[in-house]
Design a protein around this motif. Sequence first.
Motif, PDB file in Angstrom:
ATOM      1  N   VAL A 131      49.641  79.380  51.412  1.00 13.78           N
ATOM      2  CA  VAL A 131      49.002  79.799  52.662  1.00 13.78           C
ATOM      3  C   VAL A 131      49.407  81.227  53.024  1.00 13.78           C
ATOM      4  CG1 VAL A 131      48.858  79.355  55.130  1.00 13.78           C
ATOM      5  CG2 VAL A 131      48.801  77.444  53.514  1.00 13.78           C
ATOM      6  N   LEU A 132      50.710  81.519  52.930  1.00 19.00           N
ATOM      7  CA  LEU A 132      51.167  82.873  53.252  1.00 19.00           C
ATOM      8  C   LEU A 132      50.589  83.905  52.299  1.00 19.00           C
ATOM      9  CD1 LEU A 132      54.934  82.222  54.082  1.00 19.00           C
ATOM     10  CD2 LEU A 132      53.034  82.559  55.669  1.00 19.00           C
ATOM     11  N   SER A 133      50.497  83.528  51.010  1.00 18.46           N
ATOM     12  CA  SER A 133      49.909  84.454  50.028  1.00 18.46           C
ATOM     13  C   SER A 133      48.442  84.692  50.334  1.00 18.46           C
ATOM     14  CB  SER A 133      50.084  83.884  48.616  1.00 18.46           C
ATOM     15  OG  SER A 133      49.481  84.732  47.658  1.00 18.46           O
ATOM     16  N   GLY A 134      47.735  83.630  50.751  1.00 23.29           N
ATOM     17  CA  GLY A 134      46.327  83.805  51.109  1.00 23.29           C
ATOM     18  C   GLY A 134      46.142  84.705  52.311  1.00 23.29           C
ATOM     19  N   LEU A 135      47.030  84.555  53.324  1.00 23.64           N
ATOM     20  CA  LEU A 135      46.944  85.424  54.495  1.00 23.64           C
ATOM     21  C   LEU A 135      47.234  86.867  54.132  1.00 23.64           C
ATOM     22  CD1 LEU A 135      48.679  83.249  57.240  1.00 23.64           C
ATOM     23  CD2 LEU A 135      46.254  83.812  57.049  1.00 23.64           C
ATOM     24  N   ARG A 136      48.214  87.075  53.265  1.00 26.07           N
ATOM     25  CA  ARG A 136      48.528  88.446  52.853  1.00 26.07           C
ATOM     26  C   ARG A 136      47.365  89.073  52.095  1.00 26.07           C
ATOM     27  NH1 ARG A 136      54.805  89.020  50.787  1.00 26.07           N
ATOM     28  NH2 ARG A 136      55.790  88.775  52.842  1.00 26.07           N
ATOM     29  N   THR A 137      46.702  88.271  51.290  1.00 26.27           N
ATOM     30  CA  THR A 137      45.557  88.792  50.535  1.00 26.27           C
ATOM     31  C   THR A 137      44.452  89.254  51.475  1.00 26.27           C
ATOM     32  OG1 THR A 137      46.085  87.293  48.707  1.00 26.27           O
ATOM     33  CG2 THR A 137      43.881  88.252  48.745  1.00 26.27           C
ATOM     34  N   VAL A 138      44.241  88.520  52.571  1.00 28.23           N
ATOM     35  CA  VAL A 138      43.216  88.909  53.542  1.00 28.23           C
ATOM     36  C   VAL A 138      43.569  90.228  54.202  1.00 28.23           C
ATOM     37  CG1 VAL A 138      42.072  88.244  55.686  1.00 28.23           C
ATOM     38  CG2 VAL A 138      42.511  86.528  53.941  1.00 28.23           C
ATOM     39  N   PHE A 139      44.876  90.476  54.410  1.00 29.98           N
ATOM     40  CA  PHE A 139      45.306  91.696  55.081  1.00 29.98           C
ATOM     41  C   PHE A 139      45.435  92.884  54.136  1.00 29.98           C
ATOM     42  CE2 PHE A 139      47.660  88.925  58.399  1.00 29.98           C
ATOM     43  CZ  PHE A 139      46.446  88.722  59.047  1.00 29.98           C
ATOM     44  N   GLU A 140      45.388  92.653  52.832  1.00 35.00           N
ATOM     45  CA  GLU A 140      45.549  93.728  51.852  1.00 35.00           C
ATOM     46  C   GLU A 140      44.207  94.387  51.543  1.00 35.00           C
ATOM     47  OE1 GLU A 140      47.302  91.680  48.630  1.00 35.00           O
ATOM     48  OE2 GLU A 140      49.327  91.616  49.501  1.00 35.00           O
ATOM     49  N   PRO A 141      44.212  95.627  51.038  1.00 27.58           N
ATOM     50  CA  PRO A 141      42.941  96.317  50.743  1.00 27.58           C
ATOM     51  C   PRO A 141      42.151  95.579  49.681  1.00 27.58           C
ATOM     52  CG  PRO A 141      44.807  97.521  49.812  1.00 27.58           C
ATOM     53  CD  PRO A 141      45.381  96.458  50.688  1.00 27.58           C
ATOM     54  N   SER A 142      40.864  95.426  49.915  1.00 28.95           N
ATOM     55  CA  SER A 142      39.984  94.758  48.972  1.00 28.95           C
ATOM     56  C   SER A 142      39.146  95.791  48.234  1.00 28.95           C
ATOM     57  CB  SER A 142      39.076  93.760  49.708  1.00 28.95           C
ATOM     58  OG  SER A 142      38.305  94.428  50.693  1.00 28.95           O
ATOM     59  N   MET A 143      38.420  95.324  47.230  1.00 29.09           N
ATOM     60  CA  MET A 143      37.584  96.235  46.431  1.00 29.09           C
ATOM     61  C   MET A 143      36.247  96.456  47.137  1.00 29.09           C
ATOM     62  SD  MET A 143      39.417  97.037  43.847  1.00 29.09           S
ATOM     63  CE  MET A 143      40.848  96.442  42.937  1.00 29.09           C
ATOM     64  N   ASN A 144      36.269  97.147  48.264  1.00 28.51           N
ATOM     65  CA  ASN A 144      35.036  97.439  48.990  1.00 28.51           C
ATOM     66  C   ASN A 144      34.699  98.918  48.876  1.00 28.51           C
ATOM     67  OD1 ASN A 144      36.776  98.744  50.854  1.00 28.51           O
ATOM     68  ND2 ASN A 144      37.058  96.809  51.959  1.00 28.51           N
ATOM     69  N   ARG A 145      33.607  99.306  49.520  1.00 34.53           N
ATOM     70  CA  ARG A 145      33.124 100.693  49.407  1.00 34.53           C
ATOM     71  C   ARG A 145      34.111 101.683  50.006  1.00 34.53           C
ATOM     72  NH1 ARG A 145      29.227  99.730  45.721  1.00 34.53           N
ATOM     73  NH2 ARG A 145      27.820  98.077  46.412  1.00 34.53           N
ATOM     74  N   LEU A 146      34.705 101.300  51.150  1.00 33.52           N
ATOM     75  CA  LEU A 146      35.619 102.229  51.807  1.00 33.52           C
ATOM     76  C   LEU A 146      36.867 102.477  50.969  1.00 33.52           C
ATOM     77  CD1 LEU A 146      36.295 103.898  54.288  1.00 33.52           C
ATOM     78  CD2 LEU A 146      37.283 101.844  55.327  1.00 33.52           C
TER      79      LEU A 146
END
Length: 590
Positions: A49-64
């Motif tokens: 669960v904590l790893s999933g929350l951290r993934t949401v808060f980390e930079p993703s592969m988006n345009r920005l």
Amino acid sequence: MNVVAAYPGFPEYAGYSDGTTTTAAVTVTAANGLADDEKHSPKRPRTTVLSGLRTVFEPSMNRLSMKIYGSEKAVLKERLRQRLLGAWIIHPCSKFRFYWDLCMLLLLVANLIILPVGISFFNDDFDTRWIIFNCLSDTIFLVDIIVNFRTGILQTDNSEQVILEPKLIARNYLRSWFFLDLISSLPLDYLFLMFNQDVGEGIQILHAGRALRILRLAKLLSLVRLLRLSRLVRYVNQWEEVYMLRIRSDMSSGQQGHIESRSMIKFLNMASVFMRIFNLICMMLLIGHWSGCLQFLVPSLQGFPANSWVAINELQDTNWAEQYSWSLFKAMSHMLCIGYGRFPPQSLTDMWLTMLSMISGATCYALFLGHATNLIQSLDSSRRQYREKVKQVEEYMSYRRLPLDMRKRITEYFEHRYQGKFFDEKWILDEMSDKLREDVRNYTCRRLVTNLPLLQNADSNLLTELTDCLEFEMFQPGDTIMREGTAATKMYFVHEGVVEVLVAGGQEVVATLSDGSYFGETCLWASGARRPVSVRADTYCNLFSLSATAFTRVMDRYPKFKDHVTSVLVDRANRMANIDQRVVSGDTKL
């Protein structure tokens, strides 16, 4: 130390840890990490669960993130940097921040439209649902302040470095938007909720005269929520940048033809301009909406005196929709300077409200006119620069009193040279990287250079240097490109157009050359020798010239090929000894 072993929840970074990491090593380490997880199975759900929350808060592969960091590897490195800090910080390029900003944008638009209506037309109606809506909005905006304290900040001077330290984030936010966000998020409706907790006698107390005036004053203070407009401007600018970046990225990644790509670029520029104009129009309509609510709010606070426009139009007891419609009509009439509504102002208050609406309308009109003009001009700045350049040329021709036929030729030259769009090609190429400039030059001129038999087997680097030495020249129909008997200092490559080769003093045409041909190569083996023929442009011609000096300078850097070229040129010079007879015989290689 292997990255996968150190960070079991971050296996995607394994391929970028160092240049020696192999697939087998990653697999073994991942297997060891999996075995360790099995040993500690009771803690696994919480860790997941904590790893999933951290993934949401980390930079993703988006345009920005791709715009800021440039590659997936750089984004993964940024993820690792955020993970190493250990603090729960929201990255500005994360999925959570993206969807949070979207929700806040929608809530801001709803608040900026609904709040003025509620404050102006429902002043005495303290409905619990209305208060709950305001309390919920205030709570969300207070949460947004907390989220801003935990969101990384992009540095203006170095966009690739995001501030992720909590102390620096807090210091930066306190110095910028914190106090404005705090004032606009004060939970004033919690006061109404406390007054509205009791029923029966509580309602009678609520509608008592003194309590009602206190609550009206408190609700009037709710106007500070309109300061949330600053957040709306920030969020709209961010979304506009990301949206246009997404369109540009999709366009560049698509497999489109040259004409279709140019059409897409033109459409994209127009879409960007009209999006800005649309934002400006929406802002003007919002100001008109606020002005209409203010037109009714002020007489309402005064108790609807007999000489107020509300009393004159007998709107005190009508439903709120009719009141709002007449208020908006009156405000828009003032802002557009087309009248005073149904009746001119009869009181001092109405007169000041009318002047305020007129001033705001005139200001909005001036801003819209100036902004729209600038945007339309920026839509096609190259055409505007071309017109300015042509105007300067016309002033010069008038100053020099040039004859009409010469003025016509000069005007036609600029029309064909720039095709209605002005640009500085030298400046553009100088601003490019060496690799881009080389690619552009090779695409434009490489084919022309390789057509010269002397250079067909030349080294690729030598050809690249030669293409960089080419100079663009344009000639009009009837222009003499080179004249018989003049010194030979450079040769020409025909990029577009048709030229005629003439002898006998320019009286006899012996050959016609078109796209891809070349002429004047005599200067390569006999620099300064006299031209044996003349060449004249038959149509508009775009040529590239290569000077003998530049050719010799490039050859000096390739001594082996220079020896080969020298032997060929000597042989060619011997065969050119009897140039007159060979020209008469129809040889087109001049």
